[in-house]
Enzyme design. Structure first.
Site, short mmCIF file in Angstrom:
data_model
loop_
_atom_site.label_atom_id
_atom_site.label_comp_id
_atom_site.label_asym_id
_atom_site.label_seq_id
_atom_site.Cartn_x
_atom_site.Cartn_y
_atom_site.Cartn_z
N ARG A 151 1.01 32.69 -31.75
CA ARG A 151 1.47 31.94 -30.48
C ARG A 151 0.30 31.71 -29.66
NH1 ARG A 151 5.57 35.37 -31.11
NH2 ARG A 151 7.47 34.24 -31.12
N ALA A 231 -8.29 40.05 -26.83
CA ALA A 231 -7.14 40.69 -27.64
C ALA A 231 -7.26 42.17 -27.83
CB ALA A 231 -7.34 40.18 -28.98
N ARG A 232 -8.12 42.59 -28.50
CA ARG A 232 -8.29 44.14 -28.66
C ARG A 232 -9.75 44.42 -28.93
NH1 ARG A 232 -4.25 44.52 -26.26
NH2 ARG A 232 -2.08 45.29 -26.89
N GLU A 261 -10.27 52.35 -23.28
CA GLU A 261 -9.82 51.77 -21.95
C GLU A 261 -9.45 52.95 -20.94
OE1 GLU A 261 -7.27 48.39 -22.21
OE2 GLU A 261 -8.86 47.40 -23.34
N HIS A 280 -8.76 44.38 -18.81
CA HIS A 280 -7.57 43.99 -19.54
C HIS A 280 -6.55 43.48 -18.58
CE1 HIS A 280 -5.23 45.52 -23.23
NE2 HIS A 280 -4.75 44.30 -22.72
C1 MLT Z 1 -0.35 42.99 -24.90
O1 MLT Z 1 -0.43 43.56 -25.88
O2 MLT Z 1 0.78 42.54 -24.41
C2 MLT Z 1 -1.24 42.89 -23.68
O3 MLT Z 1 -2.42 43.29 -24.29
C3 MLT Z 1 -0.84 43.34 -22.34
C4 MLT Z 1 -0.70 44.82 -22.49
O4 MLT Z 1 -1.29 45.54 -22.88
O5 MLT Z 1 0.18 45.04 -21.67
#
Ligand code: MLT
Length: 317
Positions: A151, A231-232, A261, A280
């Protein structure tokens, strides 16, 4: 009465939904230690979290009445899914609800890192007027490599193409003909590395993707590549990227996510050259937080009521 624990901050729109539900009540208790959470877990039928709570095997075991863990967001890497499945606990996330926010953050960072926006701001704020020092690069005419064409990858691709970029992507779960319909060439990972002027990551952390951007991967990239990660953090070998930034092989990076984090003080990326950092913030828009909060509350309530289970990421037999 359905009893729900919310252990990370959740948007008020979700709390209002719970206030209005006649068959449910909730406690929002954020910042608790693992021991404090374990002590109260037996009271609850549902747990709603973001990325701050580690729903590990110990916490899930303490949830003796727990039926569902709802992740307000996409990433479920902070939940022990096999342990939940073993205990018949549904784990669900809210895909789609913060994808636009994450795609917009990706574009923000690509543009800002290309135009030295933060350094230029800081320079002017220090009463300097250094126009030549901040000449940037354009996205137009460049190749964007996307790793993970789900997405968010699709939304980034649409936006990048509007900026005149050519997009190549890698995703083992997407068919080349489907990518071609949105003008994206689906190629091998090494080809993404070889072709990309900008590389952006939009994939989950799995054993296969952990530290996928390491020294060896970076050596397959073009010299002067710009890397963006919303992303991560665990997708990147942070020390290897820091080395490549310091040597100038990677021109710049925009980093929104970290292996731990907040990042540890000795995280090598914090002092590396040409990095734009954000804490983040991919999903941190008013709209996305409203969406994830209402979606997770509605899903968790429906699941506990037995009406419908949506967006489960585990399979209970
Ligand atoms: C997610 O995985 O939806 C995003 O990284 C946002 C979050 O961790 O809250």
């Amino acid at each position: 009465m359905i009893n729900i624990l919310i252990s990370d901050k959740l948007g008020t729109a979700g709390l209002e939904m719970l206030d209005q539900a006649e068959d449910a009540r909730y406690d929002m208790k954020t910042g608790l230690s693992k021991e404090e959470l374990i002590a109260i877990m037996p009271e609850y039928d549902g747990l709603i979290i973001r990325s701050g709570t580690q729903a590990d095997a110990d916490l899930l075991a303490a949830g003796t009445k727990l039926k569902v863990v709802g992740r307000a967001g996409i990433g479920v890497d902070n939940i022990d899914i096999p342990a939940a499945t073993e205990r018949n606990i549904v784990v669900m996330n809210t895909p789609g609800s913060n994808s636009v926010a994450t795609a917009e953050q990706t574009m923000t960072l690509m543009l800002a890192v290309s135009r030295h926006t933060v350094a230029a701001h800081n320079s002017l704020a220090a009463k300097e007027w250094n126009r030549s020092q901040f000449a940037g690069g354009e996205l137009h005419g460049k190749v964007l490599g996307i790793v993970g064409f789900g997405r968010i990858g699709h939304l980034v691709s649409e936006r990048a193409q509007a900026f005149g970029m050519t997009v190549v992507a890698h995703d083992p779960f997407v068919k080349a003909e489907d990518a071609a319909k949105v003008n994206v060439s689906l190629v091998d990972l090494d080809d993404v590395f070889a072709q990309a002027d900008y590389l952006t990551l939009h994939t989950a952390v799995t054993p296969e993707t952990t530290k996928m951007i390491d020294g060896e991967a970076i050596r397959k990239m073009k010299e002067g590549v710009i890397i963006v990660n919303v992303a991560r953090g665990k997708l990147i070998d942070e020390a290897a990227l820091a080395d490549a930034l310091n040597s100038g092989y990677v021109k710049a990076a925009a980093i929104d996510v970290y292996t731990s984090e907040p990042p540890a003080d000795d995280n090598p990326l914090l002092n590396a050259s040409n990095v734009l950092h954000t804490p983040h913030l991919g999903a941190s828009t008013v709209e996305a937080q409203r969406n994830v909060a209402t979606q997770v509350v509605s899903q968790v309530l429906d699941c506990i009521r037995g009406t419908e289970t949506r967006n489960a990421v585990n399979n209970l037999s």
